[in-house]
Motif scaffolding. Sequence first.
Motif, PDB file in Angstrom:
ATOM      1  N   LEU A  57       0.825  -1.212   0.000  1.00  0.00           N
ATOM      2  CA  LEU A  57       0.000   0.000   0.000  1.00  0.00           C
ATOM      3  C   LEU A  57       0.857   1.259   0.000  1.00  0.00           C
ATOM      4  O   LEU A  57       0.461   2.279  -0.551  1.00  0.00           O
ATOM      5  N   ILE A  58       2.007   1.175   0.615  1.00  0.00           N
ATOM      6  CA  ILE A  58       2.907   2.329   0.588  1.00  0.00           C
ATOM      7  C   ILE A  58       3.287   2.637  -0.855  1.00  0.00           C
ATOM      8  O   ILE A  58       3.359   3.794  -1.275  1.00  0.00           O
ATOM      9  N   VAL A  59       3.494   1.596  -1.608  1.00  0.00           N
ATOM     10  CA  VAL A  59       4.030   1.731  -2.947  1.00  0.00           C
ATOM     11  C   VAL A  59       2.931   1.991  -3.988  1.00  0.00           C
ATOM     12  O   VAL A  59       3.218   2.300  -5.146  1.00  0.00           O
ATOM     13  N   SER A  60       1.692   1.890  -3.580  1.00  0.00           N
ATOM     14  CA  SER A  60       0.596   2.113  -4.532  1.00  0.00           C
ATOM     15  C   SER A  60       0.050   3.529  -4.440  1.00  0.00           C
ATOM     16  O   SER A  60      -0.400   3.948  -3.393  1.00  0.00           O
ATOM     17  N   PRO A  61       0.114   4.248  -5.548  1.00  0.00           N
ATOM     18  CA  PRO A  61      -0.412   5.602  -5.547  1.00  0.00           C
ATOM     19  C   PRO A  61      -1.917   5.619  -5.292  1.00  0.00           C
ATOM     20  O   PRO A  61      -2.426   6.498  -4.611  1.00  0.00           O
TER      21      PRO A  61
END
Lengths: 181, 181
Positions: free
Chosen positions: B55-59
């Motif tokens: 989720l951190i890596v998903s815009p």
Amino acid sequence: MTVSEPIPVPDRSAEPAAAADFALQAAEERFIEGMGLALEEDRLPRIAGRLVGLLIVSPQPLRFDHLAERLRVSRGSISTNTRLLENMGVIERVTRPGDRRDYFQINEQPGLLQRVADRFRDRQAMAEEMKQALPPGTDGGNVVGDRLDGLIRFYAVLADSLNSMLAVIEEAGGNSRSGTP
Amino acid sequence: MTVSEPIPVPDRSAEPAAAADFALQAAEERFIEGMGLALEEDRLPRIAGRLVGLLIVSPQPLRFDHLAERLRVSRGSISTNTRLLENMGVIERVTRPGDRRDYFQINEQPGLLQRVADRFRDRQAMAEEMKQALPPGTDGGNVVGDRLDGLIRFYAVLADSLNSMLAVIEEAGGNSRSGTP
DNA sequence: CACCTTGTTCAGTCTTGACAAAACAAACCG
DNA sequence: CGGTTTGTTTTGTCAAGACTGAACAAGGTG
């Protein structure tokens, strides 16, 4: 493993417990148990935590069998956990010439501090690596990049505080005592 | 749970993977896996850690079933772990009007930061309590007292850094992003 | 209404790790 | 040498917890 001066046998149990000492005993019990739980949160066996707590609170090194007795666990557990803590650099095995038995004491802790700091650094590096791999001009506002920056800063702050604390300790010389888990 | 604006469906899988994107994919995989391990160290299920990494890596917010698919775990695990992280305030469940499905995104993190800081404070308090209970004038040099002081300072430093970091974030307003686990 | 879709919960399996107890090794002592 | 003390290693048990898959609920939709 260190060879120390003759160590007066602790044998606190032999003293008649002064009335005021009662509160101390209780506090120690709480502290030891608390360290057990605290270090358990950090993925150490609970016994290891209690061991640390007990040794922090003991002015003198404690004998191997004393530990088993006092914490009421098997010698096997003491052996395993002391070795674990020894390898981590948290405690130190001490011997006396002419005494076959092992004693243990809390170590000066820069090593452990360093280890914790390093773990934070590793995570920081992980986040940085991810940031590097990000395409330079990402879409609107670069949300992901900002998030990673936050994460990086988080770990960096922790690692930095520990390192600066380390620096202070080192500078203060070997005589300042610290218990750091 | 937040109701957001219409969310463009991510569906990154449909894009033709540009050659350069390949490195990104790999980096993401590493990062997600790394966060899985890192958060596992902090006593969270590994899946929860991966979830955070992803989720951190998903815009954009990701759909429930997307998560299960991408991480290749059962829907049950997703359900359990999203709820866990939601309760911790780490992620947020987002819905769109007219869409029955759940989306998830990383949360702004002061809550989590606060929690970590509090844990350090608790340990600091524990050590302080022990110090209080110590008899005032202990024998030679007060070794135990000094050790406890070190311990107290250790936890205090960590808690303080986190708190000051928190202060910075708060002051910067709600727009600064951070991922803090 | 029967029938999807979506998410939750529950039961069962599997792994991990802590711990105790016992077997073991090594050093010492008589 | 046999027997004791001291610590280590091994073996077995137990409990905790992660995860899956299936059953389940609660809404939609035809």
